[in-house]
Design a protein around this motif. Structure first.
Motif, PDB file in Angstrom:
ATOM      1  N   ILE A  28       0.865  -1.198   0.000  1.00 27.81           N
ATOM      2  CA  ILE A  28       0.000   0.000   0.000  1.00 27.81           C
ATOM      3  C   ILE A  28       0.890   1.233   0.000  1.00 27.81           C
ATOM      4  O   ILE A  28       1.823   1.337   0.795  1.00 27.81           O
ATOM      5  CB  ILE A  28      -0.920   0.055   1.247  1.00 27.81           C
ATOM      6  CG1 ILE A  28      -1.828  -1.165   1.325  1.00 27.81           C
ATOM      7  CG2 ILE A  28      -1.754   1.334   1.245  1.00 27.81           C
ATOM      8  CD1 ILE A  28      -2.870  -1.111   2.453  1.00 27.81           C
ATOM      9  N   TYR A  29       0.578   2.147  -0.894  1.00 26.29           N
ATOM     10  CA  TYR A  29       1.320   3.407  -0.926  1.00 26.29           C
ATOM     11  C   TYR A  29       0.358   4.559  -0.623  1.00 26.29           C
ATOM     12  O   TYR A  29      -0.762   4.603  -1.141  1.00 26.29           O
ATOM     13  CB  TYR A  29       1.938   3.639  -2.312  1.00 26.29           C
ATOM     14  CG  TYR A  29       2.812   4.873  -2.348  1.00 26.29           C
ATOM     15  CD1 TYR A  29       4.124   4.831  -1.899  1.00 26.29           C
ATOM     16  CD2 TYR A  29       2.314   6.098  -2.809  1.00 26.29           C
ATOM     17  CE1 TYR A  29       4.933   5.960  -1.909  1.00 26.29           C
ATOM     18  CE2 TYR A  29       3.115   7.237  -2.825  1.00 26.29           C
ATOM     19  CZ  TYR A  29       4.417   7.154  -2.374  1.00 26.29           C
ATOM     20  OH  TYR A  29       5.212   8.275  -2.379  1.00 26.29           O
ATOM     21  N   THR A  30       0.833   5.430   0.228  1.00 21.84           N
ATOM     22  CA  THR A  30       0.025   6.565   0.668  1.00 21.84           C
ATOM     23  C   THR A  30       0.802   7.850   0.440  1.00 21.84           C
ATOM     24  O   THR A  30       1.975   7.921   0.808  1.00 21.84           O
ATOM     25  CB  THR A  30      -0.167   6.461   2.195  1.00 21.84           C
ATOM     26  OG1 THR A  30      -0.945   5.325   2.473  1.00 21.84           O
ATOM     27  CG2 THR A  30      -0.839   7.683   2.740  1.00 21.84           C
ATOM     28  N   CYS A  31       0.154   8.840  -0.130  1.00 22.59           N
ATOM     29  CA  CYS A  31       0.815  10.145  -0.242  1.00 22.59           C
ATOM     30  C   CYS A  31       0.824  10.779   1.138  1.00 22.59           C
ATOM     31  O   CYS A  31      -0.224  11.075   1.712  1.00 22.59           O
ATOM     32  CB  CYS A  31       0.084  11.031  -1.234  1.00 22.59           C
ATOM     33  SG  CYS A  31       0.229  10.363  -2.889  1.00 22.59           S
ATOM     34  N   GLY A  32       2.002  10.952   1.664  1.00 24.41           N
ATOM     35  CA  GLY A  32       2.137  11.465   3.021  1.00 24.41           C
ATOM     36  C   GLY A  32       2.135  12.977   3.081  1.00 24.41           C
ATOM     37  O   GLY A  32       1.818  13.646   2.099  1.00 24.41           O
ATOM     38  N   GLU A 216       8.193  12.621  -7.453  1.00 20.94           N
ATOM     39  CA  GLU A 216       8.694  12.129  -6.164  1.00 20.94           C
ATOM     40  C   GLU A 216       7.962  10.832  -5.798  1.00 20.94           C
ATOM     41  O   GLU A 216       8.575   9.835  -5.430  1.00 20.94           O
ATOM     42  CB  GLU A 216       8.468  13.172  -5.059  1.00 20.94           C
ATOM     43  CG  GLU A 216       9.271  14.451  -5.250  1.00 20.94           C
ATOM     44  CD  GLU A 216       9.013  15.487  -4.158  1.00 20.94           C
ATOM     45  OE1 GLU A 216       8.308  15.166  -3.176  1.00 20.94           O
ATOM     46  OE2 GLU A 216       9.513  16.609  -4.291  1.00 20.94           O
ATOM     47  N   CYS A 217       6.636  10.869  -5.922  1.00 22.19           N
ATOM     48  CA  CYS A 217       5.854   9.689  -5.522  1.00 22.19           C
ATOM     49  C   CYS A 217       6.076   8.508  -6.465  1.00 22.19           C
ATOM     50  O   CYS A 217       6.131   7.364  -6.020  1.00 22.19           O
ATOM     51  CB  CYS A 217       4.371  10.034  -5.426  1.00 22.19           C
ATOM     52  SG  CYS A 217       3.991  10.887  -3.885  1.00 22.19           S
ATOM     53  N   SER A 218       6.204   8.777  -7.777  1.00 24.06           N
ATOM     54  CA  SER A 218       6.455   7.663  -8.711  1.00 24.06           C
ATOM     55  C   SER A 218       7.769   6.973  -8.366  1.00 24.06           C
ATOM     56  O   SER A 218       7.869   5.748  -8.393  1.00 24.06           O
ATOM     57  CB  SER A 218       6.535   8.174 -10.155  1.00 24.06           C
ATOM     58  OG  SER A 218       5.255   8.501 -10.623  1.00 24.06           O
ATOM     59  N   PRO A 241      -4.184  16.892 -10.095  1.00 19.43           N
ATOM     60  CA  PRO A 241      -3.383  16.198 -11.096  1.00 19.43           C
ATOM     61  C   PRO A 241      -2.446  15.138 -10.518  1.00 19.43           C
ATOM     62  O   PRO A 241      -1.852  14.379 -11.278  1.00 19.43           O
ATOM     63  CB  PRO A 241      -2.552  17.337 -11.684  1.00 19.43           C
ATOM     64  CG  PRO A 241      -2.328  18.278 -10.532  1.00 19.43           C
ATOM     65  CD  PRO A 241      -3.592  18.183  -9.690  1.00 19.43           C
ATOM     66  N   HIS A 242      -2.287  15.092  -9.181  1.00 18.52           N
ATOM     67  CA  HIS A 242      -1.177  14.314  -8.620  1.00 18.52           C
ATOM     68  C   HIS A 242      -1.181  12.831  -9.023  1.00 18.52           C
ATOM     69  O   HIS A 242      -0.200  12.327  -9.566  1.00 18.52           O
ATOM     70  CB  HIS A 242      -1.170  14.475  -7.104  1.00 18.52           C
ATOM     71  CG  HIS A 242       0.007  13.856  -6.434  1.00 18.52           C
ATOM     72  ND1 HIS A 242       1.300  14.102  -6.829  1.00 18.52           N
ATOM     73  CD2 HIS A 242       0.109  12.969  -5.418  1.00 18.52           C
ATOM     74  CE1 HIS A 242       2.131  13.415  -6.068  1.00 18.52           C
ATOM     75  NE2 HIS A 242       1.431  12.700  -5.217  1.00 18.52           N
ATOM     76  N   HIS A 243      -2.284  12.147  -8.771  1.00 19.23           N
ATOM     77  CA  HIS A 243      -2.277  10.713  -9.061  1.00 19.23           C
ATOM     78  C   HIS A 243      -2.348  10.423 -10.558  1.00 19.23           C
ATOM     79  O   HIS A 243      -1.803   9.431 -11.039  1.00 19.23           O
ATOM     80  CB  HIS A 243      -3.405  10.020  -8.293  1.00 19.23           C
ATOM     81  CG  HIS A 243      -3.136   9.985  -6.809  1.00 19.23           C
ATOM     82  ND1 HIS A 243      -4.101   9.728  -5.869  1.00 19.23           N
ATOM     83  CD2 HIS A 243      -1.987  10.188  -6.117  1.00 19.23           C
ATOM     84  CE1 HIS A 243      -3.553   9.773  -4.655  1.00 19.23           C
ATOM     85  NE2 HIS A 243      -2.275  10.057  -4.793  1.00 19.23           N
ATOM     86  N   GLU A 244      -3.044  11.290 -11.267  1.00 18.91           N
ATOM     87  CA  GLU A 244      -3.073  11.144 -12.728  1.00 18.91           C
ATOM     88  C   GLU A 244      -1.633  11.224 -13.265  1.00 18.91           C
ATOM     89  O   GLU A 244      -1.230  10.433 -14.119  1.00 18.91           O
ATOM     90  CB  GLU A 244      -3.902  12.310 -13.301  1.00 18.91           C
ATOM     91  CG  GLU A 244      -4.308  12.136 -14.729  1.00 18.91           C
ATOM     92  CD  GLU A 244      -5.423  11.115 -14.891  1.00 18.91           C
ATOM     93  OE1 GLU A 244      -6.507  11.322 -14.326  1.00 18.91           O
ATOM     94  OE2 GLU A 244      -5.193  10.095 -15.577  1.00 18.91           O
ATOM     95  N   ALA A 245      -0.879  12.163 -12.718  1.00 25.34           N
ATOM     96  CA  ALA A 245       0.505  12.347 -13.156  1.00 25.34           C
ATOM     97  C   ALA A 245       1.362  11.151 -12.739  1.00 25.34           C
ATOM     98  O   ALA A 245       2.220  10.692 -13.503  1.00 25.34           O
ATOM     99  CB  ALA A 245       1.070  13.632 -12.559  1.00 25.34           C
ATOM    100  N   GLU A 246       1.108  10.625 -11.540  1.00 23.50           N
ATOM    101  CA  GLU A 246       1.879   9.448 -11.096  1.00 23.50           C
ATOM    102  C   GLU A 246       1.696   8.287 -12.068  1.00 23.50           C
ATOM    103  O   GLU A 246       2.647   7.575 -12.399  1.00 23.50           O
ATOM    104  CB  GLU A 246       1.417   9.003  -9.695  1.00 23.50           C
ATOM    105  CG  GLU A 246       2.071   9.757  -8.554  1.00 23.50           C
ATOM    106  CD  GLU A 246       1.718   9.133  -7.204  1.00 23.50           C
ATOM    107  OE1 GLU A 246       1.755   7.893  -7.069  1.00 23.50           O
ATOM    108  OE2 GLU A 246       1.372   9.893  -6.289  1.00 23.50           O
ATOM    109  N   ILE A 247       0.453   8.094 -12.537  1.00 18.34           N
ATOM    110  CA  ILE A 247       0.196   6.994 -13.482  1.00 18.34           C
ATOM    111  C   ILE A 247       0.965   7.235 -14.779  1.00 18.34           C
ATOM    112  O   ILE A 247       1.671   6.354 -15.287  1.00 18.34           O
ATOM    113  CB  ILE A 247      -1.322   6.871 -13.797  1.00 18.34           C
ATOM    114  CG1 ILE A 247      -2.110   6.483 -12.542  1.00 18.34           C
ATOM    115  CG2 ILE A 247      -1.568   5.869 -14.919  1.00 18.34           C
ATOM    116  CD1 ILE A 247      -3.625   6.477 -12.731  1.00 18.34           C
TER     117      ILE A 247
HETATM  118 ZN    ZN Z   1       1.906  11.252  -3.866  1.00 18.83          ZN
END
Ligand code: ZN
Ligand code: AMP
Length: 469
Positions: A28-32, A216-218, A241-247
């Motif tokens: 599990i990954y969580t944006c902290g 950073e998250c990717s 946009p954060h998670h869309e960008a991570e994908i």
């Molecule tokens: Zn994140």
């Protein structure tokens, strides 16, 4: 009944199966937190929902490996350090420490890893990912020397947020003065150094600069959990946009599906608006402790509504929480008394599975708590009539152990301070954070006068009954 979760990607309730169906291990990954200020209870609603998720999966026999990143370099942290005129790491350190203290107050299980964006190995990984994206035509360096993601080249861009790219051009939501980007929606992977960044920066093939928040998250998620992650969480504001960008970034590099289940929690609201730093309508954990509420009360208050439903924060809600926990405390006391009456352990009491089954169903906490309180009502009635024998009381206590392994709201012996002392302790904690030593001493004297002693340790103040030594 199988476990199922609402996946933001498909907008459907889906039966849960790890990416590798044969495995009982789940990543599990969580944006902290972004550590530019103390997190507020809105942020903690997200972390508490994730805690509930982890604990329920563990109750169901999964082994969870949880990663929560710490964003310690971005526009806000850099601005804060500049304004305070101290190095970035010195500026972020106390907010990291406060975050860990708040997690403990709320009984949130610590993640297995807390990678920080400024760690050299992750910066290197971010740079390597950006290189790959450029080599595949998915990113480009613009005139301003920053590197951007070319969203038109990633066919699935917008799928998570159900966003139409053409809309992005017309909404005006995105600053249009960034003339050198090919598309207004192209987002920064690498931000070229400018004066405002001071001594924050890393060398790269594109010149000195720093990573964008999304990359950073990717980099950290794949470094610690591999190319595919079972569950990725965050608040709904992270979807775009954060998670869309991570994908786009991660799949652009790996060519594989990045996340199997996307879970997002709705916001904590105040008067119908999102609790947020920018609106100034927020409370921190010490703010609420200063009103005399305990960590477990805050935990329960933030957990008691289904994670996908917005939750309005009110002081009446905190009072309802206090009442609910009192009912549980009294019930447990009565059960323990009844259980102590005999050594007999054989009971034919059948306790339903509704609590756990409700949580299997997209973490339906409201239904789970409904069953808990219904059970409390029924057993209390039986106790009133002297009809609950010791063995049955024990069976209910065993059941409660399982329930509490997920809720974690049981009162711990000797831990809970009376509201009046808790309020003074919270106020003193805030005075100490503000380095107002005179006020801190005054509050210590008040606590002493009420028969409690205060000890300051490296983990904060410890308060116990008794005179000062
Ligand atoms: Zn994140
Ligand atoms: P931030 O430090 O702003 O990146 O936020 C950390 C986490 O808290 C993210 O998952 C956000 O989506 C979440 N969050 C921020 N504000 C709220 C709120 N009012 N209610 C629930 N979650 C929130």
């Amino acid at each position: 009944m199988p476990l199922r979760f609402f996946n933001t990607y498909s907008r459907e309730l889906e039966e849960f199966e790890p990416c590798d169906p044969a495995s009982r291990k789940i990543g599990i990954y969580t944006c902290g937190p972004t550590v530019y200020s103390r997190a507020h209870i809105g942020n903690f609603r997200a972390y508490i929902f994730e805690d509930l998720l982890q604990r329920h999966l563990e109750l169901r026999g999964y082994h969870v490996h949880r990663v929560m990143n710490i964003t310690d370099v971005d526009d806000k942290t850099i601005r804060g350090a500049r304004e305070a005129n101290i190095p970035l790491s010195e500026f972020t350190a106390p907010f990291k420490e406060a975050f860990f203290q708040d997690l403990e107050t709320l009984r949130i299980k610590r993640a297995d890893e807390f990678p920080a964006a400024t760690e050299q190995k992750y910066i290197e990984r971010m740079i390597a990912m950006i290189e790959t994206l450029i080599s595949r035509g998915l990113a480009y360096q613009a005139e301003d020397k920053s590197v951007y993601y070319r969203i038109n080249k990633f066919a699935n861009y917008g799928k998570l947020a159900h966003f139409d790219l053409s809309q992005l051009q017309s909404t005006g939501r995105v600053k249009n003065d960034e003339y050198d980007k090919e598309h207004v929606g192209d987002f920064a992977l690498w931000k070229a150094w400018d004066e405002e960044d001071g001594d924050v920066g890393w060398e790269s093939a594109w010149g000195r600069g720093r990573p964008g928040w999304h990359i950073e998250c990717s980099a950290m998620s794949t470094a610690l959990l591999g190319d595919q992650i079972d569950i990725h969480c965050g608040g709904v504001d992270n979807i775009f946009p954060h998670h869309e960008a991570e994908i786009a970034q991660t799949e652009g590099c790996t060519g594989k599906k990045f996340v199997c289940y996307w879970l997002h929690c709705a916001h904590l609201l105040v008067d119908g608006q999102k609790m947020s730093k920018s609106l100034g309508n927020f409370y921190t954990i010490p703010d609420v402790l200063a009103k005399g509420y305990s960590g477990r009360e805050i935990r329960y208050a933030l957990m008691r509504v289904h994670f996908r439903a917005p939750l309005n924060f009110t002081w009446e809600g905190m009072e309802e929480t206090r009442e609910a926990l009192k009912r549980i405390d009294e019930w447990l006391e009565r059960l323990r008394e009844a259980a102590a009456k005999s050594a007999d352990n054989k009971s034919d009491t059948q306790i339903g599975q509704q609590f756990e089954e409700a949580l299997d169903d997209d973490l339906n906490i409201s239904a789970a708590l409904g069953f808990l309180f219904e059970s409390i009502r029924e057993t209390n009635r039986a106790l009133d009539r002297n009809e609950l024998d010791a063995a049955s009381a024990k069976a209910w206590l065993n059941w409660w152990e399982r329930v509490n392994s997920v809720l974690l709201v049981e009162k711990e012996k000797g831990q809970e301070l009376p509201p009046e002392i808790a309020a003074l302790a919270g106020a003193r904690e805030m005075a100490r954070r503000a380095k107002d030593w005179r006020k801190s001493d005054e509050l210590r004297d008040k606590i002493n006068a009420l028969g409690w002693k205060v000890r300051d340790t490296k983990d904060g103040q410890k308060i116990a009954p008794g005179a000062t030594s």
